[in-house]
Write a protein that holds these residues in place. Structure first.
Motif, short mmCIF file in Angstrom:
data_model
loop_
_atom_site.label_atom_id
_atom_site.label_comp_id
_atom_site.label_asym_id
_atom_site.label_seq_id
_atom_site.Cartn_x
_atom_site.Cartn_y
_atom_site.Cartn_z
N GLY A 1 -13.05 35.22 8.66
CA GLY A 1 -11.96 34.28 8.88
C GLY A 1 -12.36 32.89 8.43
O GLY A 1 -13.48 32.46 8.70
N ILE A 2 -11.46 32.20 7.74
CA ILE A 2 -11.70 30.82 7.32
C ILE A 2 -10.42 30.04 7.59
O ILE A 2 -9.33 30.42 7.15
N SER A 3 -10.56 28.95 8.33
CA SER A 3 -9.45 28.05 8.59
C SER A 3 -10.01 26.65 8.73
O SER A 3 -11.22 26.43 8.67
N ARG A 4 -9.15 25.70 8.95
CA ARG A 4 -9.61 24.33 9.14
C ARG A 4 -10.55 24.23 10.34
O ARG A 4 -11.42 23.36 10.40
N ALA A 5 -10.38 25.14 11.31
CA ALA A 5 -11.22 25.12 12.51
C ALA A 5 -12.64 25.57 12.22
O ALA A 5 -13.58 25.16 12.91
N GLY A 6 -12.82 26.44 11.22
CA GLY A 6 -14.17 26.89 10.91
C GLY A 6 -14.23 28.25 10.26
O GLY A 6 -13.22 28.81 9.82
N VAL A 7 -15.44 28.79 10.24
CA VAL A 7 -15.75 30.06 9.59
C VAL A 7 -16.12 31.06 10.68
O VAL A 7 -16.96 30.77 11.54
N VAL A 8 -15.52 32.25 10.65
CA VAL A 8 -15.69 33.24 11.72
C VAL A 8 -16.46 34.46 11.24
O VAL A 8 -16.23 34.94 10.13
N PHE A 9 -17.38 34.93 12.10
CA PHE A 9 -18.08 36.19 11.86
C PHE A 9 -18.23 36.91 13.19
O PHE A 9 -18.04 36.31 14.26
N TYR A 10 -18.57 38.20 13.12
CA TYR A 10 -18.66 39.03 14.33
C TYR A 10 -20.02 39.70 14.42
O TYR A 10 -20.66 40.00 13.41
N ARG B 1 -29.81 22.16 -15.60
CA ARG B 1 -30.02 21.96 -14.16
C ARG B 1 -29.32 20.71 -13.65
O ARG B 1 -29.60 20.24 -12.54
N LEU B 2 -28.39 20.16 -14.41
CA LEU B 2 -27.63 18.99 -13.97
C LEU B 2 -26.39 19.48 -13.23
O LEU B 2 -25.25 19.28 -13.66
N HIS B 3 -26.65 20.12 -12.10
CA HIS B 3 -25.60 20.80 -11.35
C HIS B 3 -24.65 19.81 -10.68
O HIS B 3 -25.00 18.64 -10.43
N ASN B 4 -23.46 20.29 -10.35
CA ASN B 4 -22.50 19.50 -9.58
C ASN B 4 -22.64 19.85 -8.10
O ASN B 4 -22.62 21.03 -7.72
N ARG B 5 -22.77 18.81 -7.28
CA ARG B 5 -22.84 18.99 -5.83
C ARG B 5 -21.89 17.99 -5.18
O ARG B 5 -22.00 16.79 -5.42
N ILE B 6 -20.99 18.49 -4.35
CA ILE B 6 -20.10 17.60 -3.60
C ILE B 6 -20.15 18.01 -2.13
O ILE B 6 -19.92 19.17 -1.79
N ARG B 7 -20.45 17.04 -1.29
CA ARG B 7 -20.55 17.29 0.15
C ARG B 7 -19.40 16.62 0.89
O ARG B 7 -19.13 15.44 0.68
N VAL B 8 -18.76 17.42 1.75
CA VAL B 8 -17.68 16.91 2.58
C VAL B 8 -18.20 16.79 4.00
O VAL B 8 -18.71 17.78 4.56
N THR B 9 -18.11 15.63 4.60
CA THR B 9 -18.46 15.45 6.00
C THR B 9 -17.18 15.60 6.81
O THR B 9 -16.14 15.00 6.49
N ILE B 10 -17.25 16.42 7.87
CA ILE B 10 -16.06 16.78 8.63
C ILE B 10 -16.03 16.06 9.97
O ILE B 10 -17.01 16.07 10.72
N ALA B 11 -14.89 15.45 10.29
CA ALA B 11 -14.69 14.79 11.58
C ALA B 11 -14.43 15.84 12.67
O ALA B 11 -14.22 17.02 12.39
N ALA B 12 -14.42 15.40 13.91
CA ALA B 12 -14.24 16.31 15.05
C ALA B 12 -12.90 17.03 15.01
O ALA B 12 -12.77 18.16 15.51
N ASP B 13 -11.88 16.42 14.40
CA ASP B 13 -10.56 17.06 14.34
C ASP B 13 -10.41 17.99 13.14
O ASP B 13 -9.34 18.54 12.89
N GLY B 14 -11.51 18.18 12.37
CA GLY B 14 -11.48 19.09 11.23
C GLY B 14 -11.10 18.44 9.92
O GLY B 14 -11.12 19.09 8.87
N SER B 15 -10.78 17.15 9.94
CA SER B 15 -10.41 16.45 8.72
C SER B 15 -11.64 15.85 8.05
O SER B 15 -12.62 15.53 8.72
N PRO B 16 -11.63 15.70 6.73
CA PRO B 16 -12.79 15.13 6.04
C PRO B 16 -12.92 13.64 6.34
O PRO B 16 -11.95 12.89 6.24
N SER B 17 -14.12 13.21 6.70
CA SER B 17 -14.35 11.78 6.96
C SER B 17 -15.05 11.13 5.77
O SER B 17 -15.06 9.91 5.65
N ALA B 18 -15.66 11.96 4.90
CA ALA B 18 -16.31 11.43 3.70
C ALA B 18 -16.46 12.55 2.69
O ALA B 18 -16.68 13.70 3.05
#
Length: 208
Positions: A62-71, A185-202
């Motif tokens: 499962g994948i949603s704005r809330a997170g990633v689910v496994f069992y 090796r000039l790879h692309n890396r993009i990091r998203v920092t997530i706020a407590a409400d699930g929205s991107p803060s950076a």
């Protein structure tokens, strides 16, 4: 042993305009179309009581704005380690298409009704296997394991209930990093920092 990754399009910050979760789902679809078997497989890293890391491959369910689910079995190594330190890192790796995603954050059990809903969607064989296996515990032989499976099949000839010690976890990300392999090796890396409400803060581009 080295691959010189190529792609007609560079990973760009605008790819995240619809949300980090939408891009994960899109990349899983791309991996499936690219011939990756079980593109929802991810390597889950946890830490034991002594601070030593442990990794294993699990299936994201499962994948949603809330997170990633496994069992998993709640008596498994991963579940016990998460009980001690409820933080994890999970990496989807698709070398075949030159992409990777790493999700980091806090992990909590999902509600029981969520687990029950997913349990009912599992094939009967998978349900029996979950009852038969005392996950992460020593077992005398393969024959013993198969005997346990046969016994469970007799015990539950019809509907199989959710085991009381089995269920889901949700990894609520504090960061999600998207990696795309590129030439030299000039790879692309993009990091998203997530706020407590699930929205991107950076949203930041990282050097490879």
């Amino acid at each position: 042993m080295r691959v010189n990754y190529t792609s007609p399009h560079d990973l760009d910050e605008s790819w995240l305009d619809d949300g980090w979760e939408k891009l994960i789902l899109r990349w899983i679809d791309d991996a499936l179309a690219g011939g990756v078997a079980e593109p929802n497989a991810m390597v889950l890293a946890t830490v034991d009581a002594d601070g030593r890391p442990s990794t294993r491959t699990v299936l994201c369910k499962g994948i949603s704005r809330a997170g990633v689910v496994f069992y998993t079995n709640y008596g498994s190594d991963k579940a016990r380690q998460l009980g001690l330190n409820p933080y994890a890192s999970a990496t989807f790796s698709w070398p075949l298409i030159g992409r990777q995603i790493t999700v980091r954050g806090r992990v909590e059990r999902v509600e029981r009704e969520v687990t029950d809903g997913y349990w009912r969607s599992r094939p009967r064989g998978s349900q029996l296997g979950a009852w038969a296996s005392d996950q992460s515990q020593p077992v005398a032989s393969r024959a013993v394991l198969e005997q346990q499976l046969a016994a469970v099949a007799v015990r539950f000839p019809d509907e199989i209930p959710t085991p009381p010690n089995w269920g889901g976890f949700e990894l609520a990300p504090t960061s999600v990093e998207f990696w795309q392999g590129r030439e030299n090796r000039l790879h692309n890396r993009i990091r998203v920092t997530i706020a407590a409400d699930g929205s991107p803060s950076a949203v930041e581009r990282l050097s490879p």
